[in-house]
Design an enzyme around this catalytic site. Structure first.
Site, short mmCIF file in Angstrom:
data_model
loop_
_atom_site.label_atom_id
_atom_site.label_comp_id
_atom_site.label_asym_id
_atom_site.label_seq_id
_atom_site.Cartn_x
_atom_site.Cartn_y
_atom_site.Cartn_z
N ASP A 95 9.94 -4.34 -12.87
CA ASP A 95 9.55 -2.95 -12.98
C ASP A 95 9.29 -2.50 -14.41
O ASP A 95 10.33 -2.70 -15.14
CB ASP A 95 10.81 -2.39 -12.18
CG ASP A 95 10.80 -2.67 -10.80
OD1 ASP A 95 11.86 -3.12 -10.35
OD2 ASP A 95 9.74 -2.32 -10.02
N ASP A 104 9.02 -3.10 -1.32
CA ASP A 104 9.84 -3.23 -2.40
C ASP A 104 10.94 -2.44 -2.16
O ASP A 104 10.88 -0.99 -1.99
CB ASP A 104 9.14 -2.73 -3.58
CG ASP A 104 9.97 -2.87 -4.91
OD1 ASP A 104 9.46 -2.26 -5.95
OD2 ASP A 104 10.96 -3.36 -4.87
#
Ligand code: DX5
Ligand code: ZN
Length: 779
Positions: free
Chosen positions: A541, A723
Site C-alpha cells: 500500500d 482488498d
C-alpha cells in the site's frame, strides 16, 4: 509445519475406522496432517513413483536407528501414538485398504527380516549395536548398545517416574501435555488414547494437551511489560490478587485448543475486565486460565473413567511457586516435583540403562533413577474458591466458538432475519476446513517445518506454486511441490498460467499478503515470512497522505526498492496507490522494482481533486473527441474524461513494464466506463476494496462483492482483486463472487501462529469454495 496432507488427513478421519478410536473416540476431524497415514497417502497420490519405489516409509527416528545399527525396526511408541497401529492388532489393515494404501504396511520397518523379530520395539528394547562406521563417527565403541526410544513427551513420562496406573505426567513449557497411565484400555471424546504399549509393555497411556500455556505468559511479558521485566515481579503482583482475579477470566487458547475441543480456530480471551483490574490481575488470570485448561482436561478424562491421583510435573511451570500452587488448587491434585528437571533426557538415560543391562525393566530403572523431591499440595480453601472461576472458564469456549468460527465476520450480517444462513454456512464449513488445515490444534514438529520451507521456497518463483489455489478442482490442487510447477518464462510476473484460458472457472486464486499489517520495524522479516509461506504476490500500500479518502502515510518508492532487494525476483510486488497523483510515481516505482501499479478511479474522476497530468490530458482528449463526434463537447467530455485518463495512465504503467490496475473504494459504484475499459483489455486488474482505503483491520463489506461478480461476468480475462477484511470466511465469499486475488493484511500478519498458518487456513477455505463452486474433482 508441513500441512500439505491436510486434505488427506480429513479423508482418513472421515472413514471413522475402528483404528481411529484413539483419536478422541474416533469422531472426525481428529487426525493430524503430520501423522503417518495422511503423509503416506499424500506421497502415494502426489509422488506415486516415489511411493512405489520406496522400500521403507518410516519416521526419522527409525532412519536414525538404521544409520546407527544397520537394523530396520519399528518404534512401538510412534506406531501406537501416530500410526493408528498397535502391538496387539498390528497395522490398521482395514483403514489402509479403505485408503487404497494396502501396500503401505509392507513398507513399514516392522517387516524387516534383518531385525531379530518383526514386531515393533518397545522403548528400552535393544535395537542393536553401533556399526563400526557409526561408532567411528560418534567416537564410541563399535557394538555399543542402542536402545529404542519414542516421542519426547512420552519418554519424559519415564523420566518423571510415571509408570503406574493413576499417575500422571504434566510436561510444561510453551505448551502443556498431560500423559496418564491407565489400568485398562479407554477411549472417548475430548482426549487422545489410550495407547497400549506406547511406553511400557501392557500399559495404557491417555493423552491431553494445551497448545499455548507458557507461551501465553511469555506473550504477556513481551507485549505488555517494560523490556526486561522479570517474571518474579509479575508473580509478586499476581500473588497479591485473590483466586478468581475478582471476576476476570482468561481463555488460554491463543493458538487454538488441542483437547478437549480440538479446535485450532479457538482464540485467547480476557473476559470481565473492569477499571479496577491491574497488571497483576491480568497476569494471574492468564496463569489461572492455563491451570483451568488442565483441570478441564482432567475433568474430561475423569468423565470417561480415568481418575489420576497425583501429577508429576516437569518444565518451565516449576519455576513459579505461585503457578504451581494454582495448578494444584485448580486440579485439586498434589503435584510432585523431581530432582532432574529435564524429564525426557532422564527418560532416555533410563532406557539406555535398561538396554545396557543395568536394570531388568524400565520401571525398576525409573524407581532407581528418578527422585521425587517435594510435593505441592492443594489448599482446600483455594480449591473451593476456584469453583466459580473454573465454571466461568469452562463456559467461555462454548459461548465464543461462533465468533472464533467467523459467524459474525460477514459485515455484522449475522442476525435473526434469515441472513444468518449464508454467514453460518461460510463460517461453519470454513472452520471445519481450517481446523483440518492447521493440524487440529496439534503441535508443530520441527522436522515437518523444515520440509515445508524446503518445498515452498523454490516454488514461490514459479507459476502455480504454493499460495495459488486452483478454483476448478477440489482436491490436491494446492501445488506446493516445486517439481510439478510450470516454470514462468518471466519470473517477475507471476500471473497464473491459466489466465490465458477463457473460462473463469479454471483460474487460479492468488493470495497476496498486505505489508500494511506487518511490523514496519521488521519489513524484511515480513517479506521473508510471506515468501516462506509460499505467497506468490505481495501487496504494497503506497499512501502519501494526499487523498482525503485514504488518510494514511505508508510506504514509498525507496521502501519498495528495499523490499524488492529482500524479496528477490520471485515475488510479484503489487503496489496499491491510495493517493491523489498516481502518475507522479509510475517511473519511480518501476525503477524500484514494482511489478504492478493499481491506482484509484476516484482520484482521476472528472473535476475532483488534484491537477494530475492524466486528468488534464484526458480532458483535452475527451473534448476533442466530443467535438469530432458533434455532441455537446462539455457533456461528453465530462463522461469520458475519467475513462480516457485511466486508459492513458494504464498505458503509461504498462509501457514502464508493469501490470496496470484500477481500484474502487467501497462506496464507488462500478462505473460502466471501467467495465468497458477492462473488457477491451486496457487494464490488467481491478481492485475492489471491501473496506474504506487507508487502514487494515477493518470489517469486510460484502456489498462490494456485487462489483466483483459483475466484473467477472463481463471480463473473463481480468484479474479481479479484493482488498480489506479478508479471512477464511470472507475469502470464500469473494472466491464465490469470482475474485482472483485475495489481499490479506491483518489476518495473515496478525495470525497468532504466523503467516504460514494463516496462508494455510486461507488456502483451505479457498479449496472449500472451489468444491462448492465446481463440485468435487474426479477423485
Ligand atoms: C487498506 C489496504 C489493505 C489493507 C488490508 O486500505 O488497502 O491493503 O492492508 O488489510 P486487512 O486485510 O487487514 O484489512
Ligand atoms: Zn491495499
Amino acid at each position: 509445519m508441513d500441512m500439505r496432507s491436510a486434505d488427506q488427513a480429513a479423508r482418513v478421519a472421515a472413514l471413522q475406522d475402528a483404528a481411529l478410536r484413539v483419536n478422541s473416540g474416533g469422531s472426525p476431524p481428529r487426525v493430524s496432517a503430520e501423522w503417518m497415514l495422511p503423509k503416506a497417502l499424500w506421497l502415494a497420490e502426489r509422488e506415486p513413483h516415489l511411493y512405489d519405489t520406496a522400500a521403507t516409509i518410516c519416521e526419522y527416528q527409525d532412519f536414525l536407528n538404521l544409520r546407527l545399527t544397520g537394523v530396520r525396526c519399528g518404534a512401538a511408541n510412534n506406531m501406537a501414538v501416530r500410526w493408528h497401529c498397535s502391538t496387539q492388532q498390528g497395522p490398521p489393515l482395514s483403514l489402509l485398504s479403505q485408503l487404497g494404501l494396502s501396500s503401505l504396511a509392507a513398507k513399514w520397518p516392522t517387516s524387516s527380516s534383518s531385525s531379530s523379530s518383526s514386531a515393533p520395539l518397545l522403548p528400552g528394547q535393544l535395537v542393536g549395536g553401533l556399526t563400526p562406521a557409526a561408532a567411528a563417527h560418534l567416537g564410541l565403541l563399535p557394538g555399543t548398545p542402542v536402545a529404542q526410544g519414542g516421542a519426547d513427551a512420552f519418554i519424559g513420562m519415564l523420566g518423571l517416574g510415571v509408570v503406574a496406573p493413576g499417575q500422571m505426567a504434566l510436561l510444561t513449557g510453551s505448551s502443556h501435555l498431560q500423559l496418564g497411565v491407565v489400568g485398562s484400555e479407554l477411549h472417548g471424546p475430548g482426549f487422545f488414547g489410550t495407547y497400549r504399549d506406547a511406553v511400557l509393555p501392557g500399559c495404557h497411556v491417555i493423552e491431553g494437551g494445551q497448545t499455548s500455556t507458557g507461551s501465553v505468559l511469555a506473550w504477556f511479558r513481551r507485549t505488555c511489560c517494560a523490556p526486561g521485566t522479570p517474571y518474579s515481579e509479575l508473580d509478586a503482583e499476581a500473588a497479591a490478587v485473590p483466586p478468581g482475579c475478582e471476576g476476570l477470566t482468561a481463555l488460554d487458547h491463543f493458538q487454538g485448543n488441542r483437547t478437549p475441543h480440538t479446535d485450532a480456530l479457538s482464540r485467547g480471551v480476557l473476559a470481565g475486565l473492569t477499571l479496577k483490574h491491574g497488571r497483576g490481575h491480568v497476569f494471574r488470570a492468564l496463569m489461572e486460565s492455563v491451570a483451568a485448561g488442565t483441570a478441564v482436561i482432567l475433568r474430561t478424562m475423569r468423565a470417561a473413567g480415568y481418575t489420576p491421583e497425583c501429577i508429576t510435573l516437569a518444565g518451565g511451570a516449576a519455576r513459579s511457586e505461585l503457578w504451581l500452587q494454582i495448578h494444584a488448587d485448580m486440579t485439586g491434585l498434589p503435584l510432585r516435583l523431581t530432582r532432574c528437571a529435564d524429564a525426557p533426557m532422564l527418560g532416555c538415560a533410563i532406557l539406555a540403562a535398561v538396554a545396557a543391562g543395568m536394570y531388568d525393566s524400565v520401571p525398576s530403572a525409573a524407581a532407581a533413577m528418578v527422585a521425587v523431591e517435594r510435593e505441592v499440595r492443594p489448599d482446600p480453601a483455594a480449591v473451593a474458591a476456584y469453583r466459580a472461576p473454573l465454571a466461568r472458564y469452562a463456559a467461555l469456549y462454548p459461548a465464543l466458538a461462533p465468533i472464533f468460527h467467523g459467524k459474525y465476520d460477514n459485515g455484522g450480517q449475522y442476525d435473526n432475519e434469515g441472513q444468518n444462513d449464508r454467514a453460518s454456512d461460510g463460517g461453519e464449513a470454513g472452520a471445519g476446513v481450517a481446523r483440518e488445515g492447521v493440524a487440529n490444534g496439534l503441535p508443530p514438529t520441527p522436522a515437518a517445518a523444515a520440509v515445508t520451507v524446503a518445498a515452498v521456497v523454490p516454488s514461490s518463483t514459479l507459476v502455480g506454486g504454493a499460495g495459488v489455489v486452483s478454483r476448478n478442482s477440489a482436491t490436491c490442487t494446492i501445488s506446493i511441490d516445486p517439481h510439478d510447477s510450470t516454470p514462468n518464462p518471466n519470473p517477475s510476473l507471476s500471473i497464473p498460467a491459466s489466465l490465458s484460458t477463457p473460462s473463469p472457472s479454471s483460474r487460479d486464486i492468488i493470495i497476496a499478503p498486505s505489508i500494511l499489517a506487518a511490523d514496519f520495524a521488521n519489513l524484511g522479516a515480513a517479506v521473508a515470512a510471506a515468501a516462506a509461506a509460499g505467497a506468490p504476490w505481495l501487496h504494497l500500500d503506497v499512501f502519501d497522505g494526499s487523498w482525503a479518502a485514504c488518510d494514511n502515510f505508508s510506504i514509498g518508492p525507496p521502501v519498495v526498492a528495499a523490499l524488492r532487494r529482500v524479496a528477490g525476483g520471485g515475488l510479484f510486488l503489487d503496489c496499491h496507490l491510495g493517493l491523489m497523483a498516481p502518475g507522479r510515481y509510475v517511473e519511480r516505482l518501476a525503477a524500484a522494482g514494482a511489478d504492478g501499479i493499481t491506482f484509484h478511479w476516484e482520484v482521476l474522476q472528472g473535476g475532483q481533486g488534484g491537477q494530475q497530468d492524466e486528468q488534464r490530458q484526458g480532458q483535452q482528449e475527451a473534448e476533442s473527441e466530443g467535438g469530432r463526434q458533434g455532441g455537446t463537447a462539455s457533456s461528453i467530455a465530462a463522461a469520458a474524461t475519467t475513462a480516457v485518463a485511466v486508459r492513458q495512465l494504464a498505458g503509461r504503467i504498462r509501457s514502464a513494464g508493469m501490470r496496470a490496475g484500477v481500484a474502487l473504494a467501497p462506496d464507488t459504484a462500478l462505473p460502466e466506463e471501467l467495465v468497458e475499459l477492462a473488457a477491451q483489455g486496457h487494464v490488467d486488474m481491478v481492485l475492489v476494496m471491501t473496506v474504506p482505503p487507508g487502514f487494515g483491520g477493518q470489517t469486510f463489506r460484502p456489498a462490494a462483492l456485487e462489483k466483483v461478480a459483475r466484473l467477472r461476468a463481463a471480463c473473463p480475462q481480468l484479474l479481479v482483486q479484493v482488498d480489506g477484511g479478508i479471512n477464511p470466511a470472507t475469502a470464500r465469499q469473494a472466491a464465490a463472487a469470482g475474485a482472483d486475488v485475495m489481499v490479506a493484511g491483518s489476518f495473515l500478519y496478525g495470525h497468532p501462529q504466523g503467516v504460514a498458518e494463516g496462508m494455510e487456513e486461507l488456502r483451505s477455505a479457498l479449496k472449500q469454495a472451489a468444491v462448492e463452486t465446481n463440485g468435487p474433482s474426479e477423485s
